[in-house]
Design a protein around this motif. Structure first.
Motif, short mmCIF file in Angstrom:
data_model
loop_
_atom_site.label_atom_id
_atom_site.label_comp_id
_atom_site.label_asym_id
_atom_site.label_seq_id
_atom_site.Cartn_x
_atom_site.Cartn_y
_atom_site.Cartn_z
N ARG A 295 0.83 -1.21 0.00
CA ARG A 295 0.00 0.00 0.00
C ARG A 295 0.87 1.26 0.00
O ARG A 295 0.59 2.22 -0.73
CB ARG A 295 -0.92 -0.03 1.22
CG ARG A 295 -1.86 1.16 1.34
CD ARG A 295 -2.70 1.05 2.58
NE ARG A 295 -3.82 0.13 2.40
CZ ARG A 295 -4.21 -0.78 3.30
NH1 ARG A 295 -3.52 -0.92 4.43
NH2 ARG A 295 -5.25 -1.54 3.07
N ARG A 296 1.93 1.24 0.79
CA ARG A 296 2.83 2.41 0.85
C ARG A 296 3.57 2.61 -0.48
O ARG A 296 3.77 3.73 -0.92
CB ARG A 296 3.83 2.25 2.00
CG ARG A 296 3.22 2.44 3.38
CD ARG A 296 4.30 2.55 4.44
NE ARG A 296 5.07 1.32 4.57
CZ ARG A 296 4.72 0.29 5.35
NH1 ARG A 296 3.59 0.33 6.05
NH2 ARG A 296 5.48 -0.78 5.44
N ARG A 299 1.12 4.10 -3.22
CA ARG A 299 0.22 5.17 -2.78
C ARG A 299 0.14 6.35 -3.75
O ARG A 299 -0.84 7.11 -3.71
CB ARG A 299 0.62 5.67 -1.40
CG ARG A 299 1.99 6.35 -1.35
CD ARG A 299 2.34 6.79 0.07
NE ARG A 299 3.64 7.43 0.14
CZ ARG A 299 4.78 6.79 0.29
NH1 ARG A 299 4.79 5.46 0.36
NH2 ARG A 299 5.93 7.45 0.34
N GLU A 303 -4.59 2.90 -4.41
CA GLU A 303 -4.70 2.55 -3.00
C GLU A 303 -5.29 1.16 -2.87
O GLU A 303 -5.94 0.66 -3.79
CB GLU A 303 -5.56 3.56 -2.24
CG GLU A 303 -6.98 3.71 -2.76
CD GLU A 303 -7.78 4.70 -1.93
OE1 GLU A 303 -7.89 4.48 -0.71
OE2 GLU A 303 -8.29 5.68 -2.51
#
Length: 406
Positions: A295-296, A299, A303
Motif C-alpha cells: 500500500r505504501r 500510494r 490505494e
C-alpha cells in the motif's frame, strides 16, 4: 596474394563457403588455413574453424601482425556465433587496435560490431549504443551495414521502441539485398518477424488477449497502471515501482490487478503470495503486514482498500489497471528465451547473460531437459544446449534490458 587465395576470399565474402573450399581445401599455407577456417565457420563447424584459425595465426610471421589480428577477429565472431561469451574480449580489443593502427578500417570496424553485438546479447544496451555511435555505417560495405542496422534494431526492440526498430530493419533489408548473401537476408527476415509475433499477454477486467511488441509500447505510453510480470514492476507513466527483489509483494500486486475492479479474498491472497495450501492466523497476520507495505509503495497512483471478502486495488482518477504477462508462462522462461534464438549455448554463457550463478542455470537446464524442452550435446566444457523456437511467440521481452523508462 595468388589468384586462388583471392578467388576463395571473394567466394567467402559472397557467402559461398563451398566455393572457397574448392580452391584452398588442400593447402596448408597461413592464408589458406585462415580462409578454410572462415569457410568451416560459415558451414557451422565451429570447432574445426577455431582450430584452423588458431593454426593460421601461429603460422603468420612476426611481420604479419595484421593477418594475425584478422584471425583473432574471425575467431571472436565464431565465439559470438557459438555463444562462447567467456572468450577473452581483451584479445578482440587488441586485434582491433592493431588493425586500426595499420589502416585496415574495414576489419577494425567489423571488430567493433562484434563488440557491440556481444554487449547487446548480455543486455548492456547503454554501452552498446555508445560504441555504436562511433561507427558510421556509410563507410562500410553492405554486409557490415546490415550488421549495423540489425544491432540498432535489436537495441530498439529491447527498449520497446518499435518504430525505430522497423526503420532499422528496413535499412538492414536493403543492405542485405545489396550484399546478396542469402544467410544475411535470412537473418534480417528472422529479426523482422519479432515485430509481427505476439510478445506478451494482456490481462484486464477478467479477460486476456495477446499483444504485439508495438501494442506493448502503446500500453506503456498510456495512462493505465501496468503490473509488468516480465520485469516484476508496477508502472504508471514515468513512475516505476520495482518489486523484482520482493516476490511476495509482486504476487499480491498481480493478484489484486488481475481481479480489478473486483476484490480478492484473504485466503486466496495468502495462497498466491505465500504459496501455502493451509491458512492460519499467522498467515493472515503476515498478509496484513505485506498489504501495508505494498500500500505504501503504490500510494502515488493507487490505494488498497479492505473489503468484506479481502482487499481491492483502487486506482486514482479512474485509471485502468492491467497485467502484462508472458505469452506462455512456465518455469525457467528466461533460460528458454535465450535458447530460442536457434543457437547452442553453454551453461556458463547463459549464466553470464542472465547475471546469475552457473549452478542455478544448470539446475534450470536439467529441469527443462527432463520435460523434453531442451536438448544437449557434447560433454563437460564442450556441452551445449539447444531448443527449437516456441511456435507463434517472441521472447524479446524476456531478454535482459534496462526498463523502457530508463
Amino acid at each position: 596474394m595468388d589468384s586462388l587465395i583471392t578467388a576463395a576470399a571473394r567466394a567467402l565474402a559472397a557467402g559461398d563457403p563451398l566455393g572457397a573450399l574448392k580452391r584452398v581445401a588442400l593447402r596448408d599455407d597461413p592464408p589458406a588455413l585462415a580462409l578454410r577456417g572462415t569457410a568451416m565457420a560459415q558451414l557451422g563447424d565451429f570447432a574445426r574453424a577455431k582450430e584452423l584459425l588458431r593454426k593460421a595465426a601461429r603460422a603468420f610471421g612476426p611481420k604479419e601482425a595484421v593477418s594475425r589480428a584478422r584471425c583473432i577477429v574471425a575467431e571472436a565472431e565464431i565465439a559470438l556465433a557459438s555463444r562462447d561469451l567467456t572468450w577473452p574480449a581483451k584479445l578482440l580489443d587488441s586485434a582491433r587496435s592493431t588493425l586500426e593502427a595499420h589502416g585496415d578500417r574495414l576489419n577494425a570496424g567489423f571488430a567493433r560490431y562484434l563488440e557491440v553485438r556481444r554487449l547487446l546479447l548480455v543486455g548492456r544496451l547503454d554501452e552498446a549504443e555508445r560504441r555504436l555511435a562511433d561507427l558510421d555505417p556509410k563507410l562500410f560495405p553492405p554486409a557490415s551495414r546490415t550488421f549495423h542496422e540489425l544491432v540498432v534494431a535489436g537495441i530498439a526492440m529491447r527498449r520497446v521502441r518499435t518504430q525505430p526498430a522497423r526503420e532499422a530493419l528496413g535499412r538492414a533489408q536493403q543492405a542485405a539485398h545489396q550484399a546478396r548473401i542469402p544467410a544475411l537476408m535470412a537473418e534480417v527476415e528472422n529479426a523482422s518477424r519479432i515485430l509481427d509475433t505476439p510478445a506478451a499477454r494482456l490481462i484486464a477486467r477478467g479477460g486476456e488477449r495477446l499483444l504485439l511488441l508495438e501494442e506493448v509500447e502503446a500500453l506503456f505510453a498510456s495512462r493505465a497502471i501496468v503490473v509488468d510480470a516480465f520485469r516484476n514492476v508496477v508502472r504508471h507513466g514515468n513512475t516505476t515501482v520495482s518489486l523484482a527483489t520482493r516476490p511476495v509483494l509482486f504476487a499480491l500486486a498481480r493478484a489484486l490487478a488481475e481481479a480489478w475492479p473486483g476484490d480478492v479474498a484473504r485466503d486466496m491472497l495468502v495462497a498466491r503470495a505465500f504459496e501455502s495450501k493451509f491458512v492460519d492466523e499467522s498467515h493472515r497476520a503476515r498478509l496484513r503486514v505485506e498489504i501495508g507495505r505494498i500500500r505504501r509503495l503504490l500510494r502515488n497512483f493507487a490505494e488498497i482498500r479492505a473489503t468484506k471478502q479481502g482487499f481491492a486495488l483502487v486506482p486514482q482518477r479512474g485509471r485502468e489497471i492491467v497485467v502484462l504477462a508472458r505469452p506462455v508462462e512456465e518455469q525457467h522462461a528466461d533460460v528458454l528465451a535465450f535458447l530460442t534464438d536457434g543457437e547452442s549455448w553453454s551453461s556458463s554463457a547463459l549464466a553470464l547473460a542472465l547475471r546469475t550463478s552457473q549452478r542455478s542455470v544448470q539446475r534450470a537446464l536439467d529441469s527443462l531437459a527432463s520435460e523434453g524442452k531442451v536438448q544437449s550435446f557434447g560433454r563437460a566444457r564442450s556441452r551445449r544446449w539447444i531448443t527449437p523456437p516456441v511456435p507463434g511467440f517472441t521472447t524479446i521481452l524476456l531478454l535482459p534490458a534496462p526498463l523502457p523508462l530508463d
